[in-house]
Design a protein around this motif. Structure first.
Motif, PDB file in Angstrom:
ATOM      1  N   SER A  87     -33.707 -15.846 -26.669  1.00 36.06           N
ATOM      2  CA  SER A  87     -34.191 -17.169 -26.265  1.00 36.06           C
ATOM      3  C   SER A  87     -34.510 -17.195 -24.771  1.00 36.06           C
ATOM      4  O   SER A  87     -33.884 -17.890 -23.994  1.00 36.06           O
ATOM      5  CB  SER A  87     -33.140 -18.227 -26.614  1.00 36.06           C
ATOM      6  N   PHE A 128     -36.702 -18.051 -21.540  1.00 37.55           N
ATOM      7  CA  PHE A 128     -37.685 -18.985 -21.021  1.00 37.55           C
ATOM      8  C   PHE A 128     -38.528 -18.316 -19.941  1.00 37.55           C
ATOM      9  O   PHE A 128     -39.741 -18.390 -19.957  1.00 37.55           O
ATOM     10  CB  PHE A 128     -36.991 -20.226 -20.461  1.00 37.55           C
ATOM     11  N   ARG A 129     -37.836 -17.655 -19.018  1.00 37.24           N
ATOM     12  CA  ARG A 129     -38.536 -17.008 -17.913  1.00 37.24           C
ATOM     13  C   ARG A 129     -37.671 -15.895 -17.340  1.00 37.24           C
ATOM     14  O   ARG A 129     -36.479 -16.093 -17.149  1.00 37.24           O
ATOM     15  CB  ARG A 129     -38.832 -18.037 -16.822  1.00 37.24           C
ATOM     16  N   THR A 154     -32.963 -19.276 -19.901  1.00 37.94           N
ATOM     17  CA  THR A 154     -33.111 -19.326 -21.351  1.00 37.94           C
ATOM     18  C   THR A 154     -33.760 -20.629 -21.787  1.00 37.94           C
ATOM     19  O   THR A 154     -33.798 -21.609 -21.037  1.00 37.94           O
ATOM     20  CB  THR A 154     -31.757 -19.187 -22.048  1.00 37.94           C
ATOM     21  N   THR A 155     -34.249 -20.636 -23.006  1.00 33.47           N
ATOM     22  CA  THR A 155     -34.859 -21.848 -23.555  1.00 33.47           C
ATOM     23  C   THR A 155     -33.822 -22.945 -23.768  1.00 33.47           C
ATOM     24  O   THR A 155     -34.157 -24.126 -23.761  1.00 33.47           O
ATOM     25  CB  THR A 155     -35.558 -21.539 -24.885  1.00 33.47           C
ATOM     26  N   HIS A 156     -32.571 -22.550 -23.929  1.00 38.08           N
ATOM     27  CA  HIS A 156     -31.510 -23.544 -24.138  1.00 38.08           C
ATOM     28  C   HIS A 156     -31.207 -24.304 -22.854  1.00 38.08           C
ATOM     29  O   HIS A 156     -30.939 -25.513 -22.879  1.00 38.08           O
ATOM     30  CB  HIS A 156     -30.249 -22.855 -24.640  1.00 38.08           C
ATOM     31  N   PRO A 162     -33.129 -24.063 -19.403  1.00 38.22           N
ATOM     32  CA  PRO A 162     -34.128 -23.495 -18.498  1.00 38.22           C
ATOM     33  C   PRO A 162     -33.867 -23.763 -17.022  1.00 38.22           C
ATOM     34  O   PRO A 162     -34.498 -23.149 -16.164  1.00 38.22           O
ATOM     35  CB  PRO A 162     -35.436 -24.141 -18.965  1.00 38.22           C
TER      36      PRO A 162
END
Length: 121
Positions: free
Chosen positions: A26, A28-29, A100-102, A104
């Motif tokens: 997961s 994000f960047r 993470t996407t959880h 960000p």
């Protein structure tokens, strides 16, 4: 998030190896991506790093011999090692700073499990 390294092995002095590290999960960047190494009886040291924009840095002992590169789409970082020397023998670790996407807004650090590089004289 997982970091999976590959490409280690045994090589004769003067030879080449290419290490690869793939980040998955997961994500994000990914910001900085780095390679560290830890030789027998030594502390872990930074070998090379690369920013998201592509700026690189190297420890003096590998300058001109190693090249770090990354793919921001595939979330991978590679380390091309040439003119290998016995003193390059170590476990090489991939390291990333990412969000993470959880969460960000939260920066976290991840390490790979390490891959052994052995250079014979």
């Amino acid at each position: 998030v997982q970091l999976v390294e590959s490409g280690g092995g045994l090589v004769q002095a003067g030879g080449s190896l290419r290490l690869s590290c793939a980040a998955s999960g997961s994500i994000f960047r990914i910001d900085d991506m780095r390679w560290y190494r830890q030789g027998p009886g030594n502390q872990r040291e930074l070998v090379a790093g690369i920013t998201r924009g592509g700026s690189t840095n190297y420890v003096d002992s590998v300058k001109g011999r190693f090249t770090i590169s990354r793919d921001n789409v595939k979330n991978t970082v590679d380390l091309q090692m040439s003119s290998l020397k016995p003193e390059d023998t170590a476990v090489y670790y991939c390291y990333t700073i990412l969000t993470t996407t959880h969460q960000p807004e939260l920066t976290v650090q991840y390490w790979g499990q390490g891959t052994q590089v052995a250079v014979s004289s």
